[in-house]
Design a protein around this motif. Structure first.
Motif, short mmCIF file in Angstrom:
data_model
loop_
_atom_site.label_atom_id
_atom_site.label_comp_id
_atom_site.label_asym_id
_atom_site.label_seq_id
_atom_site.Cartn_x
_atom_site.Cartn_y
_atom_site.Cartn_z
N ILE A 45 -13.36 4.63 -47.98
CA ILE A 45 -14.08 5.57 -46.66
C ILE A 45 -13.48 4.88 -45.49
O ILE A 45 -13.48 3.62 -45.58
CB ILE A 45 -15.51 5.58 -46.93
N ILE A 46 -13.22 5.66 -44.62
CA ILE A 46 -12.27 5.26 -43.29
C ILE A 46 -12.99 3.99 -42.75
O ILE A 46 -12.65 2.84 -42.55
CB ILE A 46 -12.03 6.19 -42.32
N ASN A 47 -14.27 4.24 -42.19
CA ASN A 47 -15.04 3.27 -41.40
C ASN A 47 -15.92 2.77 -42.49
O ASN A 47 -17.15 2.93 -41.83
CB ASN A 47 -15.09 3.73 -40.11
N ALA A 48 -15.92 2.63 -43.56
CA ALA A 48 -17.02 2.23 -44.38
C ALA A 48 -17.49 0.81 -43.96
O ALA A 48 -16.86 -0.13 -43.35
CB ALA A 48 -16.66 1.85 -45.86
N PRO A 49 -18.95 0.67 -44.08
CA PRO A 49 -19.37 -0.64 -43.61
C PRO A 49 -18.96 -1.78 -44.50
O PRO A 49 -18.98 -1.41 -45.56
CB PRO A 49 -21.15 -0.53 -43.84
N ASN A 50 -18.65 -3.07 -44.11
CA ASN A 50 -17.97 -3.92 -45.10
C ASN A 50 -19.15 -4.37 -45.61
O ASN A 50 -19.49 -5.61 -45.34
CB ASN A 50 -16.99 -5.04 -44.57
N ALA A 51 -19.92 -3.75 -46.64
CA ALA A 51 -21.27 -4.26 -46.93
C ALA A 51 -21.08 -5.69 -47.76
O ALA A 51 -19.98 -5.81 -48.48
CB ALA A 51 -21.56 -2.99 -48.13
N ALA A 52 -21.94 -6.38 -47.75
CA ALA A 52 -21.80 -7.76 -48.37
C ALA A 52 -21.95 -7.39 -49.80
O ALA A 52 -22.96 -6.94 -50.49
CB ALA A 52 -23.03 -8.39 -47.87
N LEU A 53 -20.79 -7.45 -50.62
CA LEU A 53 -20.82 -7.12 -51.88
C LEU A 53 -21.05 -8.14 -52.86
O LEU A 53 -20.80 -9.43 -52.59
CB LEU A 53 -19.31 -6.61 -52.34
N ARG A 54 -22.10 -7.84 -53.60
CA ARG A 54 -22.72 -9.06 -54.70
C ARG A 54 -21.73 -9.48 -55.72
O ARG A 54 -21.56 -10.78 -55.82
CB ARG A 54 -23.99 -8.49 -55.19
N TYR A 55 -20.92 -8.48 -56.06
CA TYR A 55 -20.13 -8.83 -57.35
C TYR A 55 -18.55 -9.46 -56.99
O TYR A 55 -18.15 -8.66 -56.51
CB TYR A 55 -20.23 -7.88 -58.21
N THR A 56 -18.35 -10.56 -57.41
CA THR A 56 -17.04 -11.11 -57.17
C THR A 56 -16.03 -9.76 -57.64
O THR A 56 -14.84 -9.99 -56.84
CB THR A 56 -16.65 -12.43 -57.68
N THR A 57 -16.33 -9.34 -59.07
CA THR A 57 -15.15 -8.27 -59.47
C THR A 57 -15.09 -7.22 -58.21
O THR A 57 -14.06 -6.86 -58.08
CB THR A 57 -15.90 -7.97 -60.34
N ALA A 58 -16.25 -6.79 -57.98
CA ALA A 58 -16.27 -5.63 -56.84
C ALA A 58 -15.21 -6.38 -55.35
O ALA A 58 -14.32 -5.36 -54.96
CB ALA A 58 -17.56 -5.25 -56.19
N LYS A 59 -15.59 -7.28 -55.09
CA LYS A 59 -14.80 -7.87 -53.92
C LYS A 59 -13.40 -7.88 -54.30
O LYS A 59 -12.48 -7.50 -53.33
CB LYS A 59 -15.34 -9.38 -53.54
N SER A 60 -12.94 -8.42 -55.62
CA SER A 60 -11.66 -8.54 -55.48
C SER A 60 -10.88 -7.11 -55.82
O SER A 60 -9.65 -7.08 -55.42
CB SER A 60 -11.36 -9.61 -56.82
N LEU A 61 -11.75 -6.23 -56.46
CA LEU A 61 -11.18 -4.79 -56.49
C LEU A 61 -10.84 -4.35 -55.22
O LEU A 61 -9.87 -3.58 -54.86
CB LEU A 61 -12.07 -4.18 -57.41
N LEU A 62 -11.86 -4.46 -54.21
CA LEU A 62 -11.83 -3.81 -52.84
C LEU A 62 -10.38 -4.65 -52.29
O LEU A 62 -9.59 -3.74 -51.38
CB LEU A 62 -12.98 -4.13 -52.18
#
Ligand SMILES: COc1ccc(Cn2nnc3c2[C@](C)(O)CC[C@@H]3OC(=O)NC(C)C)cc1
Ligand SMILES: [Co+2]
Length: 370
Positions: free
Chosen positions: A278-295
């Motif tokens: 999503i263009i101006n997505a809030p860079n939500a504090a992602l809990r999972y490291t797997t989600a962080k690395s996928l992003l």
């Protein structure tokens, strides 16, 4: 094949157009007189002012349009019943990547190759393991994109392999041509939609002795396109409405129409394959490291361009589904499931990208000499 192009198409266009000048699309005069009557000098000045950088946009779109044209010609020749959806999608993507000379986020595939079948109208492309095979009686919508510097050429066509649904195909082709003709600077989106609906509804299809009126699909639309953003925020619906929003000079649109023998309305159905950050997505504090690395991998490889699971596979991602669904739940990535009318109905699509230049409309995908 186009002069100098191989079969299958694999020769990059910088080899075929060494001077970088790609053919202009078909030019259409605007129907209203909002276009400026200007001298060529003033016109060049106006064009410079009207868009972020017209030369970048025009040359990028024309290059993308030439890639699309050559890949489409090959696709219309080689796609046949008996091929798997995966073979169809990947051969279009292989041709696109080779001709556009794919280079990171500078140029490449514009969005997932849509190969929606029959009652499904949009947003279906096979995921890994998909075994669907194209059948003789299928109605196939091929919707693929090419981008150069984020300027996305979005164009689509329908293929059939017997003549049962010729009237449906004819209705949608005519409705899209109406949309292209009515489009213009200062034209209201609602008015274009009304003209599209009128053309579409003047057709009917007879199948096995039963007559079906062709219905425009009321919850699908054409759309404005911005750099790296496939849906620029303006929708050209397919049924009349009082949206007084106008088309503006310098914008470019995917004018696409969809017709159906079913309810004329799509719902989300089946496994999702299409996604986009999503263009101006809030860079939500992602809990999972797997989600962080996928992003991080999505940002690096696609930015805000749409992608599909097969594109994650090919860049080496694996076991990503949980992380991907987490990014969707967190509102960081949007999922776009297949959009289908009722089972047993048939849908068709045609689409062109048009440039609203200050003095004339350019239908990027069509060649002047057509
Ligand atoms: C995630 O991959 C993609 C690929 C292309 C698009 C481009 N698009 N944006 N919206 C639509 C499309 C398609 C794929 O053209 C099909 C029609 C669809 O109309 C629609 O939903 N309209 C409502 C907003 C009223 C979007 C995402
Ligand atoms: Co499209």
């Amino acid at each position: 094949a186009a002069q100098g192009q191989s079969e299958p198409p694999r020769v990059g266009l910088s080899k075929l157009f060494p001077d970088g000048n790609f053919p202009e699309g078909e030019l259409q005069e605007y129907k209203n007189d909002n276009a400026w009557r200007t001298t060529s000098e003033e016109m060049r000045y106006n064009e410079k002012m009207a868009m972020e950088d017209p030369e970048v946009t025009y040359s990028s779109i024309r290059r993308a349009a030439e890639v699309h044209r050559q890949v489409r010609k090959y696709a219309q020749k080689f796609i046949h019943p008996g091929m798997t959806m995966t073979e169809i999608a990947e051969s279009i993507e292989d041709g696109t990547r080779a001709l556009v000379e794919e280079n990171g986020l500078e140029s490449g595939v514009g969005f997932p190759t849509g190969v929606s079948l029959n009652h499904c109208a949009a947003h279906y492309t096979p995921n890994a393991g998909d075994t669907v095979v194209l059948q003789h009686g299928d109605v196939l919508k091929v919707d693929f994109g090419v981008h150069v510097k984020g300027r996305i050429l979005d164009s689509a066509f329908t293929m059939t392999f017997d003549n049962t649904y010729d009237k449906l195909v004819e209705a949608v082709k005519a409705a899209t041509d109406t949309g292209v003709r009515e489009a213009g600077i200062d034209v209201r989106l609602g008015e274009i939609a009304a003209a599209i609906q009128e053309t579409m509804e003047s057709y009917e299809v007879e199948v096995g002795g039963k007559v079906f009126p062709v219905k425009p699909i009321e919850n699908l639309s054409g759309h404005s396109i911005n750099p790296y953003q496939i849906h620029g925020g303006k929708s050209v619906l397919l049924v009349k409405n009082d949206d007084a929003t106008k088309m503006e000079e310098g914008e470019y649109f995917a004018i696409e129409t969809f017709g159906s023998t079913g309810r004329g309305r799509v719902v989300e159905q089946g496994d999702c394959s299409h996604y986009a950050r999503i263009i101006n997505a809030p860079n939500a504090a992602l809990r999972y490291t797997t989600a962080k690395s996928l992003l991080r991998s999505i940002n690096k490889n696609f930015g805000t361009l749409p992608f599909c699971r097969r594109y994650l596979d090919r860049i080496g991602e694996s076991k990503y589904l949980l992380a991907l669904n987490h990014l969707v739940q967190q509102g960081v990535v949007q999922d776009y499931p297949p959009l289908c009318d009722v089972r047993g109905s048939m849908t068709a699509q045609f689409e062109h990208t048009i440039l609203l230049r200050p003095t004339r409309k350019e239908v990027a995908k069509r060649r002047m000499a057509w």
